[in-house]
Design a protein around this motif. Sequence first.
Motif, PDB file in Angstrom:
ATOM      1  N   LEU A 121       0.842  -1.186   0.000  1.00 11.79           N
ATOM      2  CA  LEU A 121       0.000   0.000   0.000  1.00 11.79           C
ATOM      3  C   LEU A 121       0.882   1.242   0.000  1.00 11.79           C
ATOM      4  N   PRO A 122       0.424   2.308  -0.654  1.00 10.61           N
ATOM      5  CA  PRO A 122       1.195   3.557  -0.606  1.00 10.61           C
ATOM      6  C   PRO A 122       1.257   4.097   0.820  1.00 10.61           C
ATOM      7  N   GLU A 123       2.325   4.802   1.118  1.00 12.19           N
ATOM      8  CA  GLU A 123       2.532   5.302   2.473  1.00 12.19           C
ATOM      9  C   GLU A 123       1.425   6.265   2.890  1.00 12.19           C
ATOM     10  N   SER A 124       0.809   6.937   1.938  1.00 14.98           N
ATOM     11  CA  SER A 124      -0.269   7.874   2.276  1.00 14.98           C
ATOM     12  C   SER A 124      -1.443   7.154   2.943  1.00 14.98           C
ATOM     13  N   ILE A 125      -1.745   5.933   2.492  1.00 14.76           N
ATOM     14  CA  ILE A 125      -2.824   5.160   3.121  1.00 14.76           C
ATOM     15  C   ILE A 125      -2.386   4.688   4.504  1.00 14.76           C
ATOM     16  N   LEU A 126      -1.154   4.171   4.596  1.00 12.13           N
ATOM     17  CA  LEU A 126      -0.651   3.701   5.887  1.00 12.13           C
ATOM     18  C   LEU A 126      -0.668   4.817   6.921  1.00 12.13           C
ATOM     19  N   MET A 127      -0.316   6.017   6.492  1.00 15.48           N
ATOM     20  CA  MET A 127      -0.241   7.141   7.424  1.00 15.48           C
ATOM     21  C   MET A 127      -1.617   7.461   8.033  1.00 15.48           C
ATOM     22  N   SER A 128      -2.686   7.145   7.302  1.00 16.38           N
ATOM     23  CA  SER A 128      -4.024   7.458   7.814  1.00 16.38           C
ATOM     24  C   SER A 128      -4.395   6.582   9.010  1.00 16.38           C
ATOM     25  N   TYR A 129      -3.639   5.493   9.230  1.00 12.91           N
ATOM     26  CA  TYR A 129      -3.942   4.587  10.327  1.00 12.91           C
ATOM     27  C   TYR A 129      -3.094   4.867  11.571  1.00 12.91           C
ATOM     28  N   ARG A 130      -2.151   5.796  11.472  1.00  7.04           N
ATOM     29  CA  ARG A 130      -1.324   6.115  12.631  1.00  7.04           C
ATOM     30  C   ARG A 130      -2.184   6.598  13.793  1.00  7.04           C
ATOM     31  N   GLY A 131      -1.770   6.240  14.992  1.00  7.25           N
ATOM     32  CA  GLY A 131      -2.502   6.737  16.152  1.00  7.25           C
ATOM     33  C   GLY A 131      -2.440   5.778  17.313  1.00  7.25           C
ATOM     34  N   ASP A 139       9.636   2.861   7.855  1.00 12.62           N
ATOM     35  CA  ASP A 139      10.242   2.282   6.648  1.00 12.62           C
ATOM     36  C   ASP A 139       9.196   1.670   5.715  1.00 12.62           C
ATOM     37  N   GLY A 140       8.089   2.372   5.568  1.00  9.87           N
ATOM     38  CA  GLY A 140       7.051   1.912   4.648  1.00  9.87           C
ATOM     39  C   GLY A 140       6.217   0.759   5.166  1.00  9.87           C
ATOM     40  N   GLN A 141       6.301   0.474   6.458  1.00  9.32           N
ATOM     41  CA  GLN A 141       5.520  -0.617   7.041  1.00  9.32           C
ATOM     42  C   GLN A 141       4.657  -0.082   8.174  1.00  9.32           C
ATOM     43  N   LEU A 142       3.489  -0.708   8.346  1.00  7.22           N
ATOM     44  CA  LEU A 142       2.626  -0.377   9.463  1.00  7.22           C
ATOM     45  C   LEU A 142       3.035  -1.255  10.652  1.00  7.22           C
ATOM     46  N   ILE A 143       3.340  -0.609  11.794  1.00  5.46           N
ATOM     47  CA  ILE A 143       3.858  -1.326  12.955  1.00  5.46           C
ATOM     48  C   ILE A 143       2.940  -1.079  14.142  1.00  5.46           C
ATOM     49  N   ALA A 144       2.583  -2.147  14.853  1.00  6.46           N
ATOM     50  CA  ALA A 144       1.762  -2.040  16.055  1.00  6.46           C
ATOM     51  C   ALA A 144       2.638  -2.231  17.287  1.00  6.46           C
ATOM     52  N   TYR A 145       2.481  -1.322  18.250  1.00  5.93           N
ATOM     53  CA  TYR A 145       3.223  -1.372  19.506  1.00  5.93           C
ATOM     54  C   TYR A 145       2.240  -1.473  20.677  1.00  5.93           C
ATOM     55  N   PRO A 146       1.850  -2.683  21.085  1.00  5.86           N
ATOM     56  CA  PRO A 146       1.010  -2.791  22.282  1.00  5.86           C
ATOM     57  C   PRO A 146       1.818  -2.378  23.511  1.00  5.86           C
ATOM     58  N   VAL A 147       1.183  -1.679  24.443  1.00  4.37           N
ATOM     59  CA  VAL A 147       1.863  -1.325  25.692  1.00  4.37           C
ATOM     60  C   VAL A 147       2.217  -2.618  26.434  1.00  4.37           C
ATOM     61  N   SER A 194       4.828  -5.589  16.480  1.00  3.75           N
ATOM     62  CA  SER A 194       4.291  -6.441  15.423  1.00  3.75           C
ATOM     63  C   SER A 194       4.252  -5.688  14.101  1.00  3.75           C
ATOM     64  N   VAL A 195       4.700  -6.343  13.038  1.00  6.78           N
ATOM     65  CA  VAL A 195       4.594  -5.792  11.689  1.00  6.78           C
ATOM     66  C   VAL A 195       3.248  -6.209  11.115  1.00  6.78           C
ATOM     67  N   LEU A 196       2.467  -5.240  10.643  1.00  4.80           N
ATOM     68  CA  LEU A 196       1.154  -5.507  10.074  1.00  4.80           C
ATOM     69  C   LEU A 196       1.255  -5.520   8.554  1.00  4.80           C
TER      70      LEU A 196
END
Length: 452
Positions: A363-373, A390-398, A403-405
């Motif tokens: 996916l383009p980074e513009s779409i990934l950026m919309s999920y940040r938060g 680095d162009g990847q969506l990453i989840a950081y649970p407290v 995790s790489v999504l």
Amino acid sequence: MSPLRNVYTLILFVCSLNAFGQSKAHKLDELMQAYRNVNEFNGSVLVSRQGEILLKKGYGFRDRKLNATNQPQTIFQIASITKTLTATLVLKLVELKKLTLHDKLSQFYPQYPHGDSISLQDLLAHTAGIYNYTQDREFMLQQASKPATEANMLALFQNKPLDFSPGTDWKYSNSGYSLLGYIIQKVTQMSYQQALSTYVLKPLQMTQSGFDFSQVNPDKRATGYYAQTGKEYTQQAPIVDSSVSFSAGSLYSTVEDLYRFHQGLQRHQIISASLQTEAYRPIRHQYGLGWMIDTVYGQRVVSHSGGIFGFRSNIARLPADDVCIILLANIETPALAELTKGLLAVLYEQPYELPVQKRSISLPESILMSYRGTYELSEPHLVIQVKVEDGQLIAYPVNGPRSVLVAEDKTHFFDQLQESIRIWFEKDSSGRVDRMLLKMNGNTRIGKRKSD
């Protein structure tokens, strides 16, 4: 009814039971093979119910270089499953009136900070608040493969501040179980290894279990592997010295030997039924005395997992139904809890899914950026921070692992290491992403977006 008809009825009943068992065995094996096919399991398994072994088999490689395969007799490091045996040994010493659960740490270590407020039960139940030495990343990476003395190990945690007042909260601590091993030595006048062998391993004929994995015949033991990226478990892992993992995680074993342990507990060969009931009573955070406690399909489950460089393990027991599931893996797979749940679903004829290899898209980074938060989930409470790196969506649970999504489509993602964990995002009426949905172990949880 005539005697002959009685015989025919009995034969039909026995045949139907055999067919039922064979059907279960086929489904269990099918599920295991499916996890093997997506590289989420590599090791040995044993599944039993009411004294009947329904599945006992090895999957994948024992040693890549030798092209040797895993078998039911393959020896693995079982890591923190060791704690269930250490706890059993402590309870045996309680039964022999050499200890009580209310004994204080100060009785054995008079100079230990706050030792007069920490009981043996606190050490067993992880309610002592003692710093967990495996959190010392530098020590684990640089020193864990080298022999350590009791003084060396105590120096890692003895003078660290307590995480909380003993008995008021819960936090997993290998340090607490190391202390139990040292106390066992003081009480029995034996080494921890000798004491466990004398009171547990030998009585149960656990002849393939021991402590110094580095000395096990290479033709009998599994080689542990980890992945530098994704699920490519090709890197050979170092071996943690048994004096470091000690009574918290030094044992090696086989699925067959751990089944003997299960049978010994079922038959009350080591400790009485009343002490086992005490062990299975949750104290805090669904943890008893050496066992995690849960309920599945209306039955109590007592279990424990383990993880050490190159190895993962899980044992789950339903004492009332005499059910036992043992999974020993020589890869650092995160899938054993989910796999255990699937095997239980087969046994209890409940719905389950076979894992399949998922296809990913970029996916383009513009779409990934919309999920940040930052997303906040309830029941139980969990906060997950989502970033783009680095162009990847990453989840950081407290308090959880990164995790790489990986994207399936524009809104649906899966965990790169554990593909059955799925995350998707939904938008509000204005088109802004306002929530996350997390599906794991058959349950879907909703997380509200709190900030970008």
